[in-house]
Design a protein around this motif. Sequence first.
Motif, PDB file in Angstrom:
ATOM      1  N   PRO A 116       0.845  -1.192   0.000  1.00 55.48           N
ATOM      2  CA  PRO A 116       0.000   0.000   0.000  1.00 55.48           C
ATOM      3  C   PRO A 116       0.886   1.249   0.000  1.00 55.48           C
ATOM      4  N   VAL A 117       0.427   2.279  -0.650  1.00 58.72           N
ATOM      5  CA  VAL A 117       1.169   3.539  -0.667  1.00 58.72           C
ATOM      6  C   VAL A 117       0.891   4.252   0.651  1.00 58.72           C
ATOM      7  N   THR A 118       1.969   4.482   1.394  1.00 59.38           N
ATOM      8  CA  THR A 118       1.855   5.147   2.687  1.00 59.38           C
ATOM      9  C   THR A 118       2.803   6.333   2.734  1.00 59.38           C
ATOM     10  N   LYS A 119       2.485   7.262   3.602  1.00 58.80           N
ATOM     11  CA  LYS A 119       3.373   8.389   3.854  1.00 58.80           C
ATOM     12  C   LYS A 119       4.408   7.945   4.886  1.00 58.80           C
ATOM     13  N   PRO A 120       5.576   8.596   4.905  1.00 59.21           N
ATOM     14  CA  PRO A 120       6.551   8.248   5.946  1.00 59.21           C
ATOM     15  C   PRO A 120       5.967   8.351   7.353  1.00 59.21           C
ATOM     16  N   SER A 121       5.066   9.300   7.578  1.00 54.60           N
ATOM     17  CA  SER A 121       4.476   9.449   8.910  1.00 54.60           C
ATOM     18  C   SER A 121       3.538   8.295   9.267  1.00 54.60           C
ATOM     19  N   ASP A 122       3.180   7.469   8.270  1.00 58.37           N
ATOM     20  CA  ASP A 122       2.344   6.294   8.538  1.00 58.37           C
ATOM     21  C   ASP A 122       3.168   5.096   8.978  1.00 58.37           C
ATOM     22  N   ARG A 123       4.487   5.159   8.729  1.00 58.07           N
ATOM     23  CA  ARG A 123       5.372   4.029   9.033  1.00 58.07           C
ATOM     24  C   ARG A 123       6.357   4.448  10.102  1.00 58.07           C
ATOM     25  N   LYS A 124       6.600   3.592  11.055  1.00 58.16           N
ATOM     26  CA  LYS A 124       7.489   3.930  12.161  1.00 58.16           C
ATOM     27  C   LYS A 124       8.545   2.835  12.370  1.00 58.16           C
ATOM     28  N   PRO A 125       9.592   2.812  11.525  1.00 57.94           N
ATOM     29  CA  PRO A 125      10.641   1.833  11.786  1.00 57.94           C
ATOM     30  C   PRO A 125      11.311   2.137  13.127  1.00 57.94           C
ATOM     31  N   SER A 126      11.884   1.113  13.736  1.00 56.78           N
ATOM     32  CA  SER A 126      12.474   1.300  15.058  1.00 56.78           C
ATOM     33  C   SER A 126      13.787   2.053  15.022  1.00 56.78           C
ATOM     34  N   ALA A 127      14.491   2.008  13.893  1.00 54.85           N
ATOM     35  CA  ALA A 127      15.761   2.722  13.819  1.00 54.85           C
ATOM     36  C   ALA A 127      15.999   3.187  12.386  1.00 54.85           C
ATOM     37  N   ARG A 128      16.775   4.235  12.240  1.00 52.05           N
ATOM     38  CA  ARG A 128      17.127   4.722  10.900  1.00 52.05           C
ATOM     39  C   ARG A 128      17.936   3.666  10.178  1.00 52.05           C
TER      40      ARG A 128
END
Length: 132
Positions: A116-128
């Motif tokens: 699905p197309v998501t914005k970066p603010s929709d995804r929260k990886p734990s680390a860069r």
Amino acid sequence: MAGLIDLGWECDDVTAYRTVRAAPPPAPTRDAIKTGKFDAVVFTSSSTVRNLVGIAGKPHPSTVIAVIGPATAKTAEEHGLRVDVMAPQPDVDLLVEALAGFGASRRAAMLEAGDPVTKPSDRKPSARRRKA
């Protein structure tokens, strides 16, 4: 300037501008920066990197980091930020184009992968993620 004086020039040292740190943003804005509620942060100089990190903290790892050029990229990396987008030449219009191109490529990659197309603010990886 010392070299010019040595050659016989008369020089005046004039401060054309100076960068001063802005007041910290309100707590909700600082929280939004740190928790990934911004999709991207755009830095147009090294001082903007130092000032944002100094008054608001580092942007969340999911936030896209865009910089105007190599000097700004170096400062961002020195502050622990991953640079996702850099203008091909230090120019605001080129930076905007580079960020738009990054977004279009990111969207196309998601579609191609069937994600699905998501914005970066929709995804929260734990680390860069780190550059390879």
